[in-house]
Design a protein around this motif. Sequence first.
Motif, PDB file in Angstrom:
ATOM      1  N   LEU A  16       0.835  -1.196   0.000  1.00 20.98           N
ATOM      2  CA  LEU A  16       0.000   0.000   0.000  1.00 20.98           C
ATOM      3  C   LEU A  16       0.873   1.250   0.000  1.00 20.98           C
ATOM      4  N   SER A  17       1.985   1.196   0.704  1.00 20.82           N
ATOM      5  CA  SER A  17       2.910   2.318   0.737  1.00 20.82           C
ATOM      6  C   SER A  17       3.505   2.561  -0.649  1.00 20.82           C
ATOM      7  N   ILE A  18       3.841   1.502  -1.359  1.00 15.88           N
ATOM      8  CA  ILE A  18       4.375   1.654  -2.718  1.00 15.88           C
ATOM      9  C   ILE A  18       3.345   2.317  -3.618  1.00 15.88           C
ATOM     10  N   ALA A  19       2.076   1.911  -3.485  1.00 16.13           N
ATOM     11  CA  ALA A  19       1.011   2.525  -4.286  1.00 16.13           C
ATOM     12  C   ALA A  19       0.884   4.009  -3.975  1.00 16.13           C
ATOM     13  N   SER A  20       0.982   4.375  -2.701  1.00 17.58           N
ATOM     14  CA  SER A  20       0.920   5.785  -2.318  1.00 17.58           C
ATOM     15  C   SER A  20       2.116   6.553  -2.865  1.00 17.58           C
ATOM     16  N   ALA A  21       3.302   5.960  -2.776  1.00 23.01           N
ATOM     17  CA  ALA A  21       4.509   6.620  -3.272  1.00 23.01           C
ATOM     18  C   ALA A  21       4.409   6.891  -4.767  1.00 23.01           C
ATOM     19  N   PHE A  22       3.912   5.915  -5.508  1.00 25.66           N
ATOM     20  CA  PHE A  22       3.741   6.082  -6.958  1.00 25.66           C
ATOM     21  C   PHE A  22       2.785   7.229  -7.263  1.00 25.66           C
ATOM     22  N   ALA A  23       1.712   7.332  -6.480  1.00 27.81           N
ATOM     23  CA  ALA A  23       0.744   8.421  -6.672  1.00 27.81           C
ATOM     24  C   ALA A  23       1.369   9.778  -6.378  1.00 27.81           C
ATOM     25  N   VAL A  24       2.191   9.855  -5.330  1.00 23.32           N
ATOM     26  CA  VAL A  24       2.857  11.117  -4.987  1.00 23.32           C
ATOM     27  C   VAL A  24       3.816  11.520  -6.100  1.00 23.32           C
ATOM     28  N   ILE A  25       4.557  10.557  -6.634  1.00 26.99           N
ATOM     29  CA  ILE A  25       5.491  10.851  -7.725  1.00 26.99           C
ATOM     30  C   ILE A  25       4.747  11.421  -8.934  1.00 26.99           C
ATOM     31  N   HIS A  26       3.550  10.924  -9.191  1.00 28.37           N
ATOM     32  CA  HIS A  26       2.782  11.417 -10.322  1.00 28.37           C
ATOM     33  C   HIS A  26       2.151  12.782 -10.052  1.00 28.37           C
ATOM     34  N   ALA A  27       1.953  13.116  -8.795  1.00 28.78           N
ATOM     35  CA  ALA A  27       1.274  14.365  -8.464  1.00 28.78           C
ATOM     36  C   ALA A  27       2.227  15.533  -8.235  1.00 28.78           C
ATOM     37  N   ILE A  28       3.435  15.242  -7.782  1.00 28.39           N
ATOM     38  CA  ILE A  28       4.344  16.300  -7.343  1.00 28.39           C
ATOM     39  C   ILE A  28       4.758  17.191  -8.520  1.00 28.39           C
ATOM     40  N   TYR A  29       5.030  18.440  -8.242  1.00 28.62           N
ATOM     41  CA  TYR A  29       5.410  19.397  -9.281  1.00 28.62           C
ATOM     42  C   TYR A  29       6.927  19.334  -9.509  1.00 28.62           C
ATOM     43  N   PHE A  30       7.324  18.638 -10.565  1.00 23.86           N
ATOM     44  CA  PHE A  30       8.748  18.457 -10.841  1.00 23.86           C
ATOM     45  C   PHE A  30       9.421  19.753 -11.300  1.00 23.86           C
ATOM     46  N   LYS A  31       8.649  20.759 -11.648  1.00 22.30           N
ATOM     47  CA  LYS A  31       9.267  22.038 -12.005  1.00 22.30           C
ATOM     48  C   LYS A  31       9.864  22.722 -10.776  1.00 22.30           C
ATOM     49  N   TYR A  32       9.430  22.298  -9.586  1.00 25.49           N
ATOM     50  CA  TYR A  32       9.966  22.842  -8.343  1.00 25.49           C
ATOM     51  C   TYR A  32      10.892  21.869  -7.615  1.00 25.49           C
ATOM     52  N   TYR A  33      10.697  20.579  -7.814  1.00 26.78           N
ATOM     53  CA  TYR A  33      11.382  19.575  -6.999  1.00 26.78           C
ATOM     54  C   TYR A  33      11.970  18.458  -7.848  1.00 26.78           C
ATOM     55  N   SER A  34      13.016  17.864  -7.309  1.00 25.26           N
ATOM     56  CA  SER A  34      13.439  16.533  -7.749  1.00 25.26           C
ATOM     57  C   SER A  34      13.075  15.570  -6.633  1.00 25.26           C
ATOM     58  N   VAL A  35      12.913  14.305  -6.973  1.00 22.76           N
ATOM     59  CA  VAL A  35      12.469  13.317  -5.992  1.00 22.76           C
ATOM     60  C   VAL A  35      13.508  12.203  -5.889  1.00 22.76           C
ATOM     61  N   CYS A  36      13.978  11.989  -4.670  1.00 21.52           N
ATOM     62  CA  CYS A  36      14.904  10.892  -4.410  1.00 21.52           C
ATOM     63  C   CYS A  36      14.155   9.797  -3.659  1.00 21.52           C
ATOM     64  N   PRO A  37      13.836   8.682  -4.307  1.00 22.28           N
ATOM     65  CA  PRO A  37      13.099   7.603  -3.635  1.00 22.28           C
ATOM     66  C   PRO A  37      13.995   6.854  -2.647  1.00 22.28           C
ATOM     67  N   ILE A  38      13.481   6.655  -1.451  1.00 23.41           N
ATOM     68  CA  ILE A  38      14.166   5.864  -0.428  1.00 23.41           C
ATOM     69  C   ILE A  38      13.258   4.693  -0.076  1.00 23.41           C
ATOM     70  N   TYR A  39      13.680   3.511  -0.447  1.00 21.72           N
ATOM     71  CA  TYR A  39      12.857   2.306  -0.297  1.00 21.72           C
ATOM     72  C   TYR A  39      13.321   1.494   0.907  1.00 21.72           C
ATOM     73  N   ILE A  40      12.386   1.205   1.822  1.00 18.97           N
ATOM     74  CA  ILE A  40      12.678   0.307   2.937  1.00 18.97           C
ATOM     75  C   ILE A  40      12.084  -1.050   2.586  1.00 18.97           C
ATOM     76  N   THR A  41      12.938  -2.044   2.436  1.00 14.33           N
ATOM     77  CA  THR A  41      12.491  -3.369   2.008  1.00 14.33           C
ATOM     78  C   THR A  41      11.783  -4.099   3.144  1.00 14.33           C
ATOM     79  N   GLN A  42      11.173  -5.218   2.807  1.00 14.62           N
ATOM     80  CA  GLN A  42      10.507  -6.031   3.822  1.00 14.62           C
ATOM     81  C   GLN A  42      11.485  -6.594   4.841  1.00 14.62           C
ATOM     82  N   THR A  43      12.748  -6.681   4.491  1.00 10.24           N
ATOM     83  CA  THR A  43      13.759  -7.175   5.426  1.00 10.24           C
ATOM     84  C   THR A  43      14.433  -6.052   6.198  1.00 10.24           C
TER      85      THR A  43
END
Length: 358
Positions: A16-43
Amino acid sequence: MQIYLLYGGQNAEHDLSIASAFAVIHAIYFKYYSVCPIYITQTGAWLRGAVLHEPLSAATALNLVAGETAQFNENGVSTGIALRPGDLAIEDAVVFPVMHGQNAEDGTIQGMLQSLGVPYVGDGVLASAVGMDKIVSKMLFQQAGIPQAPYVPVLKAQWHAAAEKILARCEGSLLYPMYVKPANLGSSLGVSRVSDREALIAAIEKAFEFASRVLVEQGIVAREIELGLLGDEELHFTIPGEIAKQQDFIDQGMKQSRKQLELEIPAAIDADALAKMKQYAQQAYAIMDGSGLARCDFFLTANGDVLLNEINTMPMFDQYAMYPQLWQKMGLSSGDLIEELIQLALKRFKRQRAQQHF
């Protein structure tokens, strides 16, 4: 400015967190920001992905595996570089912890970010911890006089020592059907609806497989109404939304695949009920020391009684989620919503820094 998008986690709400992250990436204004994804694995590994300057086309690309380089491959395996949590303490950046469940939205991540001294989106340590713990939140709201469904808290040690006494207390103060819930899990994990003592015993035992503290709650015949909150020192509310249930109990499977849920926005409720919901939400959020965002869930009975069910301090953000859809109906696009959350994070950080005395 760079946004560190924190997602994944060691819990059952990882996907569910991955789905939310994907939605945020699609919504964020890249003209103002760059996005650095930080993934915490199941382990529990922390992996830094390649910096994004535009949206990804597939959510599966966010499932990073450890590699020597950070690279997104939307048709194959995406890699990330191992990261230490302390490396997030970087100037001119905001952390967006779009994480759900234990070790995520329960104050754990928020406490780490607070210690690192970095601005982050969403509620602080206290509000996150209270919102995630059904027993603590109910006790606080009860002290404030906010109407709720009757409940009985059950601790594992007490259950093993005096199960019959606890059963008598449940049956003496609550009516069947009852709902049995682990105290600090979301998405209906470990939740059971019971109609007799045998089922109650089995449900409590099942809930203890997920947590050491369990809530037994009175079943309420009512509509489920939700309000979105946004703000800090000044709160803003959405119109109400409703989950149109096709059955008595929305289980974990239905919540995990939310596209099966039918949402009614706006919900057809009268002005008095809406006014009570806003009043109770504002009271509860103040007690929790909330700031940023929340989704408040209420029961509305046939005779107009309003009961606060729970407050979710990091609601889902994908296209099926109630929270962003409520704001869209208010005229606030997902991009504007994300922008508002980032600005609220910076505002709170600046205020906290001004209040510090060394």
